[in-house]
Design an enzyme around this catalytic site. Sequence first.
Site, PDB file in Angstrom:
ATOM      1  N   THR A 229       0.443  -0.615  -4.117  1.00 13.39           N
ATOM      2  CA  THR A 229       0.136   0.095  -2.873  1.00 13.39           C
ATOM      3  C   THR A 229       1.354   0.788  -2.290  1.00 13.39           C
ATOM      4  O   THR A 229       2.485   0.288  -2.386  1.00 13.39           O
ATOM      5  CB  THR A 229      -0.421  -0.887  -1.821  1.00 13.39           C
ATOM      6  OG1 THR A 229      -0.571  -0.215  -0.568  1.00 13.39           O
ATOM      7  CG2 THR A 229       0.513  -2.072  -1.619  1.00 13.39           C
TER       8      THR A 229
ATOM      9  N   TYR B 276       0.254  -8.341   3.091  1.00 13.42           N
ATOM     10  CA  TYR B 276      -0.445  -7.655   2.004  1.00 13.42           C
ATOM     11  C   TYR B 276       0.545  -6.859   1.162  1.00 13.42           C
ATOM     12  O   TYR B 276       0.603  -6.992  -0.077  1.00 13.42           O
ATOM     13  CB  TYR B 276      -1.526  -6.731   2.565  1.00 13.42           C
ATOM     14  CG  TYR B 276      -1.952  -5.639   1.618  1.00 13.42           C
ATOM     15  CD1 TYR B 276      -2.557  -5.946   0.392  1.00 13.42           C
ATOM     16  CD2 TYR B 276      -1.749  -4.290   1.945  1.00 13.42           C
ATOM     17  CE1 TYR B 276      -2.943  -4.935  -0.480  1.00 13.42           C
ATOM     18  CE2 TYR B 276      -2.141  -3.286   1.075  1.00 13.42           C
ATOM     19  CZ  TYR B 276      -2.739  -3.606  -0.133  1.00 13.42           C
ATOM     20  OH  TYR B 276      -3.113  -2.608  -1.001  1.00 13.42           O
TER      21      TYR B 276
END
Length: 345
Positions: free
Chosen positions: A120, A144
């Site tokens: 990501t 995350y």
Amino acid sequence: MPEQGVLITGGAGYIGSHTANQLVESGVPTVVLDNLIRGYRFLVPTAATFYQGDVGDAALVQEIVRKHQIRSVIHFAGFVQVDESVRHPELYYENNLANSLRLLNACIAGGVTQFIFSSTAAIYGEVDRIPIPESAPLSPTNPYASSKLMFERVLTDVAPAHGVKFAILRYFNVAGANVHANLGQVSQAATHLIKVASEAACGIRKKVQIYGDNYSTEDGTGVRDYIHVDDLAEVHLQTLNYLSGGGDSVLMNCGYGRGFSVRQVLATMKKVSHAQFDEEVVSRRAGDVPVLVADTTRLTTLLGWKPKRDNLEGICSSAYEWEKKLQSVRVDNSVPQAEQESSLP
């Protein structure tokens, strides 16, 4: 394309199912592993072989690799909600880091030679340079992103020690749907902007919340680089070809290289849907940054990749059409799998 089977973890999820669909259409023997905790069985292509189980189950992974002669793995399985990761970081380190390491070790033991990891752009945090190159300093602002970065480092260290070529693909904001293939984003608690806006356009939500309008951007709202999910799926297939053809391990950004603000996205959704919905400005979310736009030079030069769906109206329109279709059926993991498989026309 690889001559032997490809294993997709998380292939009953959003991006994984689109990639599985393209692999199947390309004639590649495709195996999907998903525990269905956040995936949906009906999204898995019927021509793919499906296993319900955890990526952290080393015995199961090794059996799948052996039985299907898997040499390439695309690892999508992971938790992706920023706000949830702030509330429950332990879930993210267990699933995105510990289970991913168990998977990698099982793959190595089974003779896998190529491993593609779904990462990501959130690992960049707030940066000074836009668009963001892969060489930018890494400063994740939430668990995350941190969990993804930690496994990037694990993969970078472990894979070469065992002769495994790898690709790390850092996604920017993925959106849209392949309505013709009955594929799109399904979520019981949507957090991605275009998905949320689609729900509002369909009347499922009364309003869309804008998390902060005082960023240092043109209209004060956050700016993101939105890539159509089918373009991203195609990147994975081209990356497989690259590695299968002898390419070296690689790290690449995945986006279009330009961004749109929250307000621009909402205006576009209203335009394509011919629907109106309210907007409410609320406080910023923990871990959000003002701008995330990709420098895609490496992706386009190394793979020769050219996007086919680089159009915000097209992305929003496909997401809206999928949402309308989705609301005509009952999509819930409590529904028996046979019903789920036949639930979409």
